[in-house]
Design a protein around this motif. Structure first.
Motif, PDB file in Angstrom:
ATOM      1  N   ASP A  79       0.815  -1.209   0.000  1.00 11.81           N
ATOM      2  CA  ASP A  79       0.000   0.000   0.000  1.00 11.81           C
ATOM      3  C   ASP A  79       0.851   1.261   0.000  1.00 11.81           C
ATOM      4  N   ALA A  80       0.175   2.362  -0.352  1.00 12.58           N
ATOM      5  CA  ALA A  80       0.820   3.679  -0.406  1.00 12.58           C
ATOM      6  C   ALA A  80       2.057   3.648  -1.286  1.00 12.58           C
ATOM      7  N   MET A  81       1.986   2.854  -2.358  1.00 10.09           N
ATOM      8  CA  MET A  81       3.058   2.783  -3.348  1.00 10.09           C
ATOM      9  C   MET A  81       2.678   3.669  -4.532  1.00 10.09           C
ATOM     10  N   ASP A  82       3.441   3.572  -5.628  1.00 13.04           N
ATOM     11  CA  ASP A  82       3.123   4.398  -6.785  1.00 13.04           C
ATOM     12  C   ASP A  82       1.777   4.012  -7.399  1.00 13.04           C
ATOM     13  N   THR A  83       1.328   2.750  -7.215  1.00 11.30           N
ATOM     14  CA  THR A  83       0.009   2.366  -7.731  1.00 11.30           C
ATOM     15  C   THR A  83      -1.094   3.177  -7.061  1.00 11.30           C
ATOM     16  N   ALA A  84      -0.883   3.550  -5.811  1.00 16.69           N
ATOM     17  CA  ALA A  84      -1.858   4.369  -5.085  1.00 16.69           C
ATOM     18  C   ALA A  84      -1.741   5.849  -5.445  1.00 16.69           C
ATOM     19  N   GLN A  85      -1.016   6.127  -6.536  1.00 14.81           N
ATOM     20  CA  GLN A  85      -0.823   7.474  -7.069  1.00 14.81           C
ATOM     21  C   GLN A  85       0.071   8.328  -6.183  1.00 14.81           C
ATOM     22  N   ARG A  86       1.003   7.680  -5.523  1.00 12.67           N
ATOM     23  CA  ARG A  86       2.036   8.400  -4.788  1.00 12.67           C
ATOM     24  C   ARG A  86       2.793   9.278  -5.786  1.00 12.67           C
ATOM     25  N   ASN A  87       2.944  10.536  -5.494  1.00 14.20           N
ATOM     26  CA  ASN A  87       3.581  11.518  -6.373  1.00 14.20           C
ATOM     27  C   ASN A  87       2.762  11.811  -7.633  1.00 14.20           C
ATOM     28  N   MET A  88       1.536  11.298  -7.710  1.00  9.84           N
ATOM     29  CA  MET A  88       0.672  11.581  -8.866  1.00  9.84           C
ATOM     30  C   MET A  88      -0.773  11.775  -8.400  1.00  9.84           C
ATOM     31  N   GLY A  89      -0.951  12.563  -7.331  1.00 10.60           N
ATOM     32  CA  GLY A  89      -2.300  12.888  -6.893  1.00 10.60           C
ATOM     33  C   GLY A  89      -2.606  12.556  -5.450  1.00 10.60           C
ATOM     34  N   LEU A  90      -1.890  11.570  -4.869  1.00 12.08           N
ATOM     35  CA  LEU A  90      -2.132  11.216  -3.470  1.00 12.08           C
ATOM     36  C   LEU A  90      -1.210  12.071  -2.600  1.00 12.08           C
ATOM     37  N   ASP A  91      -1.796  13.022  -1.880  1.00 10.68           N
ATOM     38  CA  ASP A  91      -1.007  13.961  -1.090  1.00 10.68           C
ATOM     39  C   ASP A  91      -0.549  13.324   0.221  1.00 10.68           C
ATOM     40  N   ALA A  92       0.302  14.048   0.950  1.00 11.65           N
ATOM     41  CA  ALA A  92       0.934  13.496   2.147  1.00 11.65           C
ATOM     42  C   ALA A  92      -0.078  13.131   3.225  1.00 11.65           C
ATOM     43  N   ALA A  93      -1.080  13.973   3.437  1.00 13.14           N
ATOM     44  CA  ALA A  93      -2.067  13.687   4.481  1.00 13.14           C
ATOM     45  C   ALA A  93      -2.858  12.426   4.148  1.00 13.14           C
ATOM     46  N   ALA A  94      -3.280  12.290   2.896  1.00 11.52           N
ATOM     47  CA  ALA A  94      -4.029  11.099   2.485  1.00 11.52           C
ATOM     48  C   ALA A  94      -3.145   9.861   2.558  1.00 11.52           C
ATOM     49  N   THR A  95      -1.869  10.010   2.252  1.00  6.59           N
ATOM     50  CA  THR A  95      -0.946   8.878   2.320  1.00  6.59           C
ATOM     51  C   THR A  95      -0.823   8.371   3.751  1.00  6.59           C
ATOM     52  N   ARG A  96      -0.650   9.264   4.691  1.00  5.22           N
ATOM     53  CA  ARG A  96      -0.524   8.865   6.095  1.00  5.22           C
ATOM     54  C   ARG A  96      -1.792   8.171   6.572  1.00  5.22           C
ATOM     55  N   GLU A  97      -2.937   8.706   6.210  1.00  8.01           N
ATOM     56  CA  GLU A  97      -4.192   8.084   6.649  1.00  8.01           C
ATOM     57  C   GLU A  97      -4.384   6.725   5.994  1.00  8.01           C
ATOM     58  N   LEU A  98      -3.994   6.615   4.724  1.00  3.36           N
ATOM     59  CA  LEU A  98      -4.093   5.331   4.032  1.00  3.36           C
ATOM     60  C   LEU A  98      -3.253   4.272   4.735  1.00  3.36           C
ATOM     61  N   ILE A  99      -2.041   4.628   5.119  1.00  5.61           N
ATOM     62  CA  ILE A  99      -1.168   3.678   5.809  1.00  5.61           C
ATOM     63  C   ILE A  99      -1.787   3.236   7.126  1.00  5.61           C
ATOM     64  N   THR A 100      -2.287   4.186   7.898  1.00  7.50           N
ATOM     65  CA  THR A 100      -2.885   3.863   9.189  1.00  7.50           C
ATOM     66  C   THR A 100      -4.107   2.960   9.028  1.00  7.50           C
ATOM     67  N   ARG A 101      -4.982   3.318   8.103  1.00  7.12           N
ATOM     68  CA  ARG A 101      -6.208   2.545   7.913  1.00  7.12           C
ATOM     69  C   ARG A 101      -5.911   1.160   7.331  1.00  7.12           C
ATOM     70  N   SER A 102      -5.030   1.093   6.363  1.00  4.82           N
ATOM     71  CA  SER A 102      -4.743  -0.189   5.723  1.00  4.82           C
ATOM     72  C   SER A 102      -4.094  -1.160   6.701  1.00  4.82           C
TER      73      SER A 102
END
Length: 408
Positions: A79-102
C-alpha cells in the motif's frame, strides 16, 4: 453469447464474444510457494474535486474493501506505493491516513501488508542528504507505529541531492539503522518515474546494481529484500543471483513476471506488482498451481495475462494506474471510473478498449456481464456509435476452456 463491443484506433467498432468468468477458487490455506503482494490503488469519492492539484478525497469504504478483496485471494497488499498514485495525486495527508487505515484493516483479518516509505511529504524540491535521512525516518516511524511492514521507496529528493554512489550508501545505512524490523528496498526505473534517472549513483544498470548489492550486503540484518521495477528481466535475474541468502527478490516487472516468478534452477522472484492488483484471482490461482507443483497449470493461468499487463503498463508507463482503476471499475470494485488528480483521463478510449479485449481473453473479467455493460455505457456517453459494430466471431470448436484452479 453476449457480444463485447470494442473500439479500434481508427474509430471503427467491432464485436467479440464475451468470455465466461474463470472458474478460479480462493485458497483454503496460505499460499506457500511464492510470496506475492498486489500494489493496490485508491478509490476517490466520485463527487469530490478529482482534478489535478487538488487534495485527495478517498472513498474509504471502497478503497479498503478492495484491499480485503486482495487478502481474500491469499495475496498481500503493498500500500501507499506508486500504484496508489504516490507523487501523482495522493497527497501526504491522504498517504498517512491510508497507511494507518490499511494496517489496521490488515490486522483485523490477519492479512499481510507492507507500505511505502518515502520523503515526499517535504515540499522543498532540493534538500540536503541529512534532511533526506530525517524525512525517510519520519515516515518510517509512522509506518512502523501503524503496524505495517516497510518498503523503502526510491526518493526523488535523494536522486537530486546525491552526487555519488557513496551518498546512496550513506543515506541507506543511516535510515536502515533506524528501522525496527527488516525492510524491502525499491529500485524504480525511469519508465515509472523519469525523475529517478541515475538512481544508486549511475545511469549504467550494472554500476547501479553493484551499489544496490553493496547496500544490501552491508545491511543484511535490516534488508529482507528488494523490489526491482526496471522492466528489464535480465538485469533482475542478474541481481537475484547475487543476493545474499537473507534477501528476497520481489519482481516489480509488469512485462515479464510470468517467467520471473516461475524462476529457474538457480531461484525465482517473489512478486510485488501493480499488475496483481488488477489480477488478484488469476495471480492467486496461478500460485496455487505452483503449490501443487503444477507448472503447466501456472503458465496456463498466468501466461495469458502478461499481454494484458503490457497494455496496462504501455508507454508512458507511469499512467498504468489508469488501467488498474479501470479494471477495478469494470470488475465492480468501485462505483465510478474516477481517480484522484483526474488521472482517469490519462488513457484514450482505444487504449482502454484494448485492455477490455485482453482482459476478456485472459480471464481477468471477474463479472463479464457487468464489465460489458459498464464498458458499453462508457462508449455511449463518449458518443461512440456501436450500432454498426462487426458481429462477434464464434469461438472455435476446439477452443480450450479457461484454466481452473482447485483450492490449495
Amino acid at each position: 453469447m453476449t457480444a463485447l463491443t470494442l473500439l479500434d484506433a481508427d474509430g471503427r467498432t467491432r464485436a467479440v464474444a464475451l468470455a465466461p468468468a474463470p472458474a478460479f477458487a480462493k485458497p483454503r490455506h496460505p499460499l506457500r510457494s511464492r510470496v506475492a503482494y498486489a500494489a493496490a490503488h485508491v478509490v476517490p469519492k466520485a463527487h469530490a474535486d478529482n482534478t489535478p492539484g487538488r487534495p485527495a478525497e478517498l472513498d474509504w469504504d471502497a478503497t479498503l474493501a478492495f484491499r480485503h478483496h486482495v487478502w481474500s485471494w491469499g495475496l498481500g497488499v503493498a500500500d501507499a506505493m506508486d500504484t496508489a498514485q504516490r507523487n501523482m495525486g495522493l497527497d501526504a495527508a491522504a498517504t498517512r491516513e491510508l497507511i494507518t487505515r490499511s494496517a489496521a484493516e490488515a490486522a483485523s483479518v490477519g492479512g499481510r501488508v507492507v507500505v511505502g516509505v518515502n520523503t515526499d511529504h517535504v515540499d522543498d524540491e532540493q534538500i540536503s542528504l541529512e534532511q533526506v535521512v530525517d524525512a525517510y525516518t519520519e515516515q518510517l516511524h509512522h509506518a512502523e507505529d501503524a503496524g505495517a511492514g516497510v518498503v523503502l521507496m526510491a526518493s526523488r529528493h535523494l536522486a537530486r541531492a546525491a552526487r555519488s554512489a557513496d551518498d546512496y550508501r550513506r543515506v541507506y545505512r543511516e535510515v536502515l539503522q533506524a528501522a525496527g524490523a527488516p525492510v524491502v528496498l525499491h529500485w524504480l526505473g525511469t519508465a515509472f518515474d523519469p525523475a529517478l534517472e541515475g538512481y544508486f549513483g549511475s545511469t549504467d544498470v550494472d554500476a547501479a546494481a553493484a551499489t544496490l548489492l553493496q547496500v544490501i550486503e552491508a545491511n543484511r540484518d535490516t534488508v529482507q529484500g528488494v523490489k526491482m521495477s526496471l522492466l528489464d528481466a535480465d538485469a533482475e535475474v542478474s541481481v537475484r543471483r547475487r543476493l545474499p541468502a537473507t534477501a528476497h527478490m520481489f519482481t516489480g516487472d509488469d512485462f515479464h513476471y510470468v517467467g520471473l516468478v516461475e524462476g529457474d534452477d538457480e531461484g525465482h522472484s517473489d512478486a510485488l506488482l501493480g499488475a496483481f492488483a488488477a489480477l488478484a484471482p488469476n495471480a492467486s490461482a496461478a500460485i496455487q498451481a505452483l503449490d501443487r507443483d503444477d507448472v503447466d497449470g501456472y503458465r496456463a493461468i498466468l501466461g495469458p495475462t502478461e499481454e494484458l499487463s503490457r497494455q496496462v503498463f504501455a508507454a508512458p508507463t507511469y499512467y498504468y494506474k489508469t488501467g488498474v482503476a479501470f479494471l477495478s471499475w469494470l470488475n465492480g470494485h468501485q462505483s465510478a471510473f474516477q481517480m484522484v488528480g483526474g488521472l482517469h483521463a490519462a488513457r484514450s478510449l482505444p487504449h482502454l478498449s484494448r485492455i477490455v479485449e485482453l482482459a476478456n481473453a485472459s480471464g481477468a473479467l471477474e463479472r463479464p456481464e457487468l464489465a460489458a455493460a459498464r464498458w458499453q455505457e462508457l462508449l455511449t456517453i463518449n458518443g461512440v456509435d456501436t450500432t454498426d459494430a462487426a458481429p462477434a466471431a464464434s469461438a472455435p470448436a476446439d477452443a480450450e476452456p479457461a484454466a481452473e484452479a482447485v483450492p490449495a
